[in-house]
Design a protein around this motif. Sequence first.
Motif, mmCIF file in Angstrom:
data_model
loop_
_atom_site.group_PDB
_atom_site.id
_atom_site.type_symbol
_atom_site.label_atom_id
_atom_site.label_comp_id
_atom_site.label_asym_id
_atom_site.label_seq_id
_atom_site.Cartn_x
_atom_site.Cartn_y
_atom_site.Cartn_z
ATOM 1 N N ARG A 43 0.835 -1.167 -0.077
ATOM 2 C CA ARG A 43 -0.052 -0.133 -0.004
ATOM 3 C C ARG A 43 0.877 1.322 0.103
ATOM 4 N NH1 ARG A 43 -4.120 -0.194 4.822
ATOM 5 N NH2 ARG A 43 -2.256 1.223 5.860
ATOM 6 N N VAL A 44 2.074 1.185 0.637
ATOM 7 C CA VAL A 44 3.083 2.288 0.533
ATOM 8 C C VAL A 44 4.043 2.325 -0.268
ATOM 9 C CG1 VAL A 44 4.653 3.553 2.180
ATOM 10 C CG2 VAL A 44 2.506 2.590 3.154
ATOM 11 N N PRO A 90 -6.219 -9.182 13.970
ATOM 12 C CA PRO A 90 -4.903 -9.382 13.846
ATOM 13 C C PRO A 90 -4.602 -9.026 12.303
ATOM 14 C CG PRO A 90 -5.644 -11.511 13.968
ATOM 15 C CD PRO A 90 -6.882 -10.586 14.445
ATOM 16 N N ALA A 91 -5.349 -9.600 11.354
ATOM 17 C CA ALA A 91 -4.895 -9.155 9.882
ATOM 18 C C ALA A 91 -4.823 -7.741 9.611
ATOM 19 C CB ALA A 91 -5.747 -10.217 9.258
ATOM 20 N N ARG A 92 -5.925 -7.110 10.157
ATOM 21 C CA ARG A 92 -5.943 -5.353 9.993
ATOM 22 C C ARG A 92 -4.669 -4.871 10.546
ATOM 23 N NH1 ARG A 92 -10.218 -1.348 13.100
ATOM 24 N NH2 ARG A 92 -9.119 0.470 12.339
ATOM 25 N N TRP A 93 -4.361 -5.181 11.660
ATOM 26 C CA TRP A 93 -3.336 -4.512 12.413
ATOM 27 C C TRP A 93 -1.955 -5.066 11.931
ATOM 28 C CZ3 TRP A 93 -4.863 0.087 13.975
ATOM 29 C CH2 TRP A 93 -6.224 0.152 14.351
ATOM 30 N N LEU A 94 -1.847 -6.040 11.337
ATOM 31 C CA LEU A 94 -0.552 -6.442 10.753
ATOM 32 C C LEU A 94 -0.382 -5.823 9.466
ATOM 33 C CD1 LEU A 94 -0.767 -10.334 11.325
ATOM 34 C CD2 LEU A 94 1.339 -8.895 11.975
ATOM 35 N N THR A 95 -1.289 -5.518 8.727
ATOM 36 C CA THR A 95 -1.449 -4.528 7.424
ATOM 37 C C THR A 95 -0.933 -3.373 7.904
ATOM 38 O OG1 THR A 95 -3.297 -5.905 6.588
ATOM 39 C CG2 THR A 95 -2.740 -3.815 5.478
ATOM 40 N N GLU A 96 -1.704 -2.752 9.112
ATOM 41 C CA GLU A 96 -1.176 -1.309 9.423
ATOM 42 C C GLU A 96 0.222 -1.516 9.782
ATOM 43 O OE1 GLU A 96 -3.026 1.458 8.968
ATOM 44 O OE2 GLU A 96 -4.705 0.275 8.283
ATOM 45 N N ALA A 97 0.741 -2.409 10.392
ATOM 46 C CA ALA A 97 2.300 -2.493 10.649
ATOM 47 C C ALA A 97 2.914 -2.682 9.473
ATOM 48 C CB ALA A 97 2.516 -3.654 11.597
ATOM 49 N N GLY A 98 2.608 -3.293 8.451
ATOM 50 C CA GLY A 98 3.508 -3.217 7.355
ATOM 51 C C GLY A 98 3.474 -2.185 6.637
ATOM 52 N N ALA A 99 2.426 -1.336 6.717
ATOM 53 C CA ALA A 99 2.437 0.103 6.153
ATOM 54 C C ALA A 99 3.347 0.928 6.874
ATOM 55 C CB ALA A 99 1.102 0.606 5.928
ATOM 56 N N LEU A 149 6.022 0.323 8.751
ATOM 57 C CA LEU A 149 7.410 0.247 8.532
ATOM 58 C C LEU A 149 7.946 0.515 7.348
ATOM 59 C CD1 LEU A 149 7.638 -3.359 10.527
ATOM 60 C CD2 LEU A 149 8.595 -1.076 11.264
ATOM 61 N N ALA A 150 6.942 0.269 6.170
ATOM 62 C CA ALA A 150 7.431 0.694 4.902
ATOM 63 C C ALA A 150 7.637 2.054 4.766
ATOM 64 C CB ALA A 150 6.138 0.288 3.787
ATOM 65 N N ARG A 151 6.930 2.909 5.536
ATOM 66 C CA ARG A 151 6.947 4.377 5.766
ATOM 67 C C ARG A 151 8.208 4.752 6.216
ATOM 68 N NH1 ARG A 151 1.940 4.177 7.904
ATOM 69 N NH2 ARG A 151 0.003 4.447 6.167
ATOM 70 N N THR A 152 9.005 3.773 6.847
ATOM 71 C CA THR A 152 10.316 4.278 7.484
ATOM 72 C C THR A 152 11.433 4.311 6.466
ATOM 73 O OG1 THR A 152 10.821 1.947 8.222
ATOM 74 C CG2 THR A 152 9.574 3.264 9.578
ATOM 75 N N LEU A 153 11.261 3.392 5.561
ATOM 76 C CA LEU A 153 12.210 3.758 4.174
ATOM 77 C C LEU A 153 12.222 4.731 3.550
ATOM 78 C CD1 LEU A 153 12.110 -0.110 3.279
ATOM 79 C CD2 LEU A 153 13.576 0.947 4.836
#
Length: 386
Positions: free
Chosen positions: A31-32, A370-379, A381-385
């Motif tokens: 997504r990011v 959990p799936a919703r918040w794992l998706t948010e976590a993936g997004a 962490l992607a923003r940290t790059l």
Amino acid sequence: MVHTVVIAPDSFKGTIGAAAAAQALADGWRRVRPDDVLRLLPMADGGEGTVEAFATAVPGARRIAVSVTGPEGTPVDASWVLLPPTAAAPAGTGVVELAGTSGIELLGEPPRLRAHDAHTRGFGEAIAAALAHGVSRLVLGIGSSASTDGGTGMLTALGARFTDAAGHPIPDGGRGLGSIAGVDLSGLAPLPPGGVTVLSDVTNPLLGPSGAAAVFGPQKGATLSEIAELDAGLARLAALVDADREAPGAGAAGGTGFGLLAWGAELVPGSGAVAELVGLREAIAEVSAIPAGDIDGPRSAVVLTGEGSYDGQSAAGKVPAHVAAVAAGAGVPAMLVAGRIAPDADTSAFAATASLTDLAGSPQASMAAPARWLTEAGAALARTLT
């Protein structure tokens, strides 16, 4: 800059499996950063999700359905995974997990705990099915057990006989250990040519205050008096079986580790063995070796891992710590996602972290979706790059 990302989480126990967790993290990351190249490599340590992790991570792996006797004595639809042939296993490797055949998750929600009567017969039946298929090697995950039967149910399904003083078969489960008087292992199925590797994330011995009954019995519904009875039953079994009761992992899965040692299996730390079998090191080395500019400009690599709870004990053999160590060896930064990150956790091995509890606002909210918040976590962490 385009990144190649290896996503290698463990299951978030009790909420979401490793394969589904990896997919949710990937969805958030894309997504990011939609142009990044993602490789999903779900991990396991021998507990729930081991079969699913291999089925997802190993190209050519094939899931094979099997019906077994569940821990309550009722039929359970399960499966084992056949890994493709290799030089070491020309007829393929069979992966069987206890969690899906004799696990505590099969006792319902909330679980109908059966401290004395739950058994491992179904696990043995699934192993027997893999042997009948003709596999060259077995890999067995023994986490998430419902029982404390010393592996007698499993061994019975593989041809062993456990009898009382009158020569009658003992009852299933830990209850039967109290009357055990005879053991005959002569009818046990032979090990496959490549042997049997047992994945376990615990190092407990069979007996005593650190043993199967004392440490894991309460999780299976055992009271203090029942713990003493189960430990005494396991001691009766150990006196009749030629296997090392003090071996690390002998007490795993209610003593199933001990039963597997009696069969001739080898017990190994789960996360490292799974990483080797699914090719984690090779996958990380591959993405770290891609030349800059190979795909539409500079390219870098990152590894994303996680588990349900990351605390002060997680550095000792758990999946995220092992994945981070492999990544560090290849010079690739690792990121961590956890349901919760405890105050005593050492996260210095990770370039960035995300807690589902923090993102959702509470443990209850994160565990409910959990799936919703794992998706948010993936997004996140992607923003940290950059």
